[in-house]
Design a protein around this motif. Sequence first.
Motif, PDB file in Angstrom:
ATOM      1  N   GLU A   1       0.818  -1.212   0.000  1.00  0.00           N
ATOM      2  CA  GLU A   1       0.000   0.000   0.000  1.00  0.00           C
ATOM      3  C   GLU A   1       0.851   1.261   0.000  1.00  0.00           C
ATOM      4  N   ARG A   2       2.027   1.225   0.571  1.00  0.00           N
ATOM      5  CA  ARG A   2       2.801   2.457   0.691  1.00  0.00           C
ATOM      6  C   ARG A   2       3.780   2.680  -0.465  1.00  0.00           C
ATOM      7  N   PHE A   3       3.985   1.692  -1.336  1.00  0.00           N
ATOM      8  CA  PHE A   3       4.946   1.845  -2.437  1.00  0.00           C
ATOM      9  C   PHE A   3       4.505   2.956  -3.386  1.00  0.00           C
ATOM     10  N   ARG A   4       5.486   3.731  -3.889  1.00  0.00           N
ATOM     11  CA  ARG A   4       5.225   4.782  -4.869  1.00  0.00           C
ATOM     12  C   ARG A   4       6.284   4.764  -5.966  1.00  0.00           C
ATOM     13  N   PHE A   5       5.863   5.203  -7.164  1.00  0.00           N
ATOM     14  CA  PHE A   5       6.760   5.352  -8.312  1.00  0.00           C
ATOM     15  C   PHE A   5       6.593   6.770  -8.825  1.00  0.00           C
ATOM     16  N   LEU A   6       7.603   7.616  -8.611  1.00  0.00           N
ATOM     17  CA  LEU A   6       7.564   9.010  -9.067  1.00  0.00           C
ATOM     18  C   LEU A   6       8.376   9.156 -10.350  1.00  0.00           C
ATOM     19  N   HIS A   7       7.709   9.587 -11.399  1.00  0.00           N
ATOM     20  CA  HIS A   7       8.353   9.834 -12.688  1.00  0.00           C
ATOM     21  C   HIS A   7       8.590  11.332 -12.841  1.00  0.00           C
ATOM     22  N   VAL A   8       9.845  11.727 -13.014  1.00  0.00           N
ATOM     23  CA  VAL A   8      10.217  13.137 -13.081  1.00  0.00           C
ATOM     24  C   VAL A   8      10.351  13.551 -14.545  1.00  0.00           C
ATOM     25  N   SER A   9       9.506  14.483 -14.956  1.00  0.00           N
ATOM     26  CA  SER A   9       9.470  14.897 -16.355  1.00  0.00           C
ATOM     27  C   SER A   9       9.741  16.403 -16.465  1.00  0.00           C
ATOM     28  N   THR A  10       9.366  16.975 -17.577  1.00  0.00           N
ATOM     29  CA  THR A  10       9.754  18.344 -17.926  1.00  0.00           C
ATOM     30  C   THR A  10       8.567  19.123 -18.462  1.00  0.00           C
ATOM     31  N   ASP A  11       8.634  20.453 -18.362  1.00  0.00           N
ATOM     32  CA  ASP A  11       7.592  21.283 -18.956  1.00  0.00           C
ATOM     33  C   ASP A  11       7.672  21.300 -20.480  1.00  0.00           C
ATOM     34  N   GLU A  12       8.761  20.799 -21.037  1.00  0.00           N
ATOM     35  CA  GLU A  12       8.913  20.816 -22.490  1.00  0.00           C
ATOM     36  C   GLU A  12       7.921  19.905 -23.207  1.00  0.00           C
ATOM     37  N   VAL A  13       7.289  18.972 -22.469  1.00  0.00           N
ATOM     38  CA  VAL A  13       6.285  18.104 -23.100  1.00  0.00           C
ATOM     39  C   VAL A  13       5.081  18.919 -23.569  1.00  0.00           C
ATOM     40  N   PHE A  14       4.879  20.115 -22.994  1.00  0.00           N
ATOM     41  CA  PHE A  14       3.719  20.932 -23.340  1.00  0.00           C
ATOM     42  C   PHE A  14       3.941  21.800 -24.570  1.00  0.00           C
ATOM     43  N   GLY A  15       5.130  21.760 -25.143  1.00  0.00           N
ATOM     44  CA  GLY A  15       5.428  22.619 -26.281  1.00  0.00           C
ATOM     45  C   GLY A  15       5.857  23.989 -25.820  1.00  0.00           C
ATOM     46  N   ASP A  16       5.365  25.040 -26.445  1.00  0.00           N
ATOM     47  CA  ASP A  16       5.766  26.369 -26.018  1.00  0.00           C
ATOM     48  C   ASP A  16       4.554  27.292 -25.901  1.00  0.00           C
ATOM     49  N   LEU A  17       4.831  28.474 -25.379  1.00  0.00           N
ATOM     50  CA  LEU A  17       3.805  29.489 -25.148  1.00  0.00           C
ATOM     51  C   LEU A  17       4.173  30.760 -25.898  1.00  0.00           C
ATOM     52  N   PRO A  18       3.190  31.603 -26.214  1.00  0.00           N
ATOM     53  CA  PRO A  18       3.526  32.910 -26.790  1.00  0.00           C
ATOM     54  C   PRO A  18       4.298  33.744 -25.774  1.00  0.00           C
ATOM     55  N   LEU A  19       5.083  34.680 -26.272  1.00  0.00           N
ATOM     56  CA  LEU A  19       5.908  35.496 -25.385  1.00  0.00           C
ATOM     57  C   LEU A  19       5.077  36.426 -24.500  1.00  0.00           C
ATOM     58  N   ASP A  20       3.836  36.670 -24.897  1.00  0.00           N
ATOM     59  CA  ASP A  20       3.061  37.689 -24.182  1.00  0.00           C
ATOM     60  C   ASP A  20       2.005  37.126 -23.235  1.00  0.00           C
ATOM     61  N   GLY A  21       2.040  35.800 -22.943  1.00  0.00           N
ATOM     62  CA  GLY A  21       1.060  35.317 -21.977  1.00  0.00           C
ATOM     63  C   GLY A  21       0.851  33.818 -21.990  1.00  0.00           C
ATOM     64  N   GLY A  22       0.118  33.352 -20.951  1.00  0.00           N
ATOM     65  CA  GLY A  22      -0.200  31.944 -20.820  1.00  0.00           C
ATOM     66  C   GLY A  22       0.759  31.223 -19.891  1.00  0.00           C
ATOM     67  N   VAL A  23       0.279  30.120 -19.285  1.00  0.00           N
ATOM     68  CA  VAL A  23       1.108  29.289 -18.412  1.00  0.00           C
ATOM     69  C   VAL A  23       0.725  27.826 -18.619  1.00  0.00           C
ATOM     70  N   PHE A  24       1.645  26.937 -18.284  1.00  0.00           N
ATOM     71  CA  PHE A  24       1.370  25.512 -18.315  1.00  0.00           C
ATOM     72  C   PHE A  24       0.719  25.093 -16.994  1.00  0.00           C
ATOM     73  N   THR A  25      -0.384  24.363 -17.077  1.00  0.00           N
ATOM     74  CA  THR A  25      -0.980  23.742 -15.909  1.00  0.00           C
ATOM     75  C   THR A  25      -0.930  22.228 -16.094  1.00  0.00           C
TER      76      THR A  25
END
Length: 361
Positions: free
Chosen positions: A129-153
Amino acid sequence: MGAWVRRILVTGGAGFIGSALCRQLVAGRVERVVNVDKLTYAGNLDSLRTVEGQPNYVHYNVDIGDEGAILDIMRRENIDAVMHLAAESHVDRSIDGPDVFIETNVVGTVRLLNAALAYWRGLAAPAHERFRFLHVSTDEVFGDLPLDGGVFTEGTAYAPSSPYAASKAAADHFVRAWHHTYGLPVLLSNCSNNYGPYHFPEKLIPLTIINALEEKPLPVYGTGANVRDWLHVEDHARALARIVSHGRPGESYNIGARAERSNLAVVTAICDHLDACRPRGRGRRHSDLITFVTDRPGHDRRYAIDPTKIERDLGWSPNIGFDEGLKATVDWYLANRWWWEPIRRERYCGLRLGERQRRLA
C-alpha cells in the motif's frame, strides 16, 4: 519526507538533478538512498563526493533498461519508493541523434516500470500500500507558449517540439498507462528549467559562466528572446521529496518558481555579477563576449509553469529567488574548478566522463 518513505531508489542519481536529490535525501537521514546510474557522459560521481561512504547511501552502476538487475536491486534493498530521474536531457543532442533519447527515455522507462510492477505485486501489506513510483518529467512536453502570456498547468495538452520533449512525453504516457491498466501507484512531476551547482557545462548557465572565465564567446541563440521559468535545483529536490511522500497516486504536479527570464537576460545577469566579483580588466565587460548564433531548429519561444497545485495541495514553495540563486551559482563555479575543469578537459579531448568512471569502477 513522510515517515513511511524509508528506502528510496533514485535513478540517474549521478546527474545534475539526481545528485542534488541524493545529497538532500542522505542529509535528511532517509534510512537508505539507492542510486542507480550507469554513468553516461553527464553522470558524475564527483557530484556525490559529500555522501560517498555514508551508511545510508549506495550506488549501483546499472542500466535502467536491465529489468532483471533493477528488480533484483529493488528486492535486495527493500525499496519503498522509486524516484525516476534517469534520462537523456539535452535538446541539441536530441536533434543531432534522437535514437538514444528513445532508447533511454522511452524504452528504459518502460523496462523500469515493468520491474517496479513486478516488485510491487510481490509486496505484502503494508509495504504494498505504501509503495510509490515518481516519474520526473519536464515542462517541455507541453510545447511552447507565446511570449506575451499563458502558463502551463497540469491540464495543458501535450505538444512536444523536440525529439527530447517527444521522448519525455511518450514516457509520461507510459507511466500513466501503467497506473490505469495495472494499478501501479505512480506520481508524475513536470518541472521548469533547473539551475544551480554541479550542472553539466553544456547547459546555458554553466556554459556561460565557464566560457566567460576562459574569455571565450558566450553563445546566445537567435536574439536571446526565448523565455524560461528558472527553478533552483535544491528547491526542485525538495518538491520531489514532498511529492513522493505526500502526493496522491495517479496525480501530476507542475513545479516552477515563477521566475521567468529571457535567455539574454540570464546571460547578461551572469556577466554583470562577474564584472562585480571578477572584472576582466582594461575596462572590458564580460557582456562584450556575447555572441548571437543561428537559432536551433524548433526552438520553443517560452515556458512558464503554474505551480498552484503543488503549493496548495502539498504545501511546497520555492525558497531561493532567482537573482540570489544565480549569483550563488556563479560563485560556486568560481570556487569549484576541481569539479568542472576535468569535464571540460575530457570533453574536448574526446573522452566522455562516464566512460572513464566506468573503467575506474
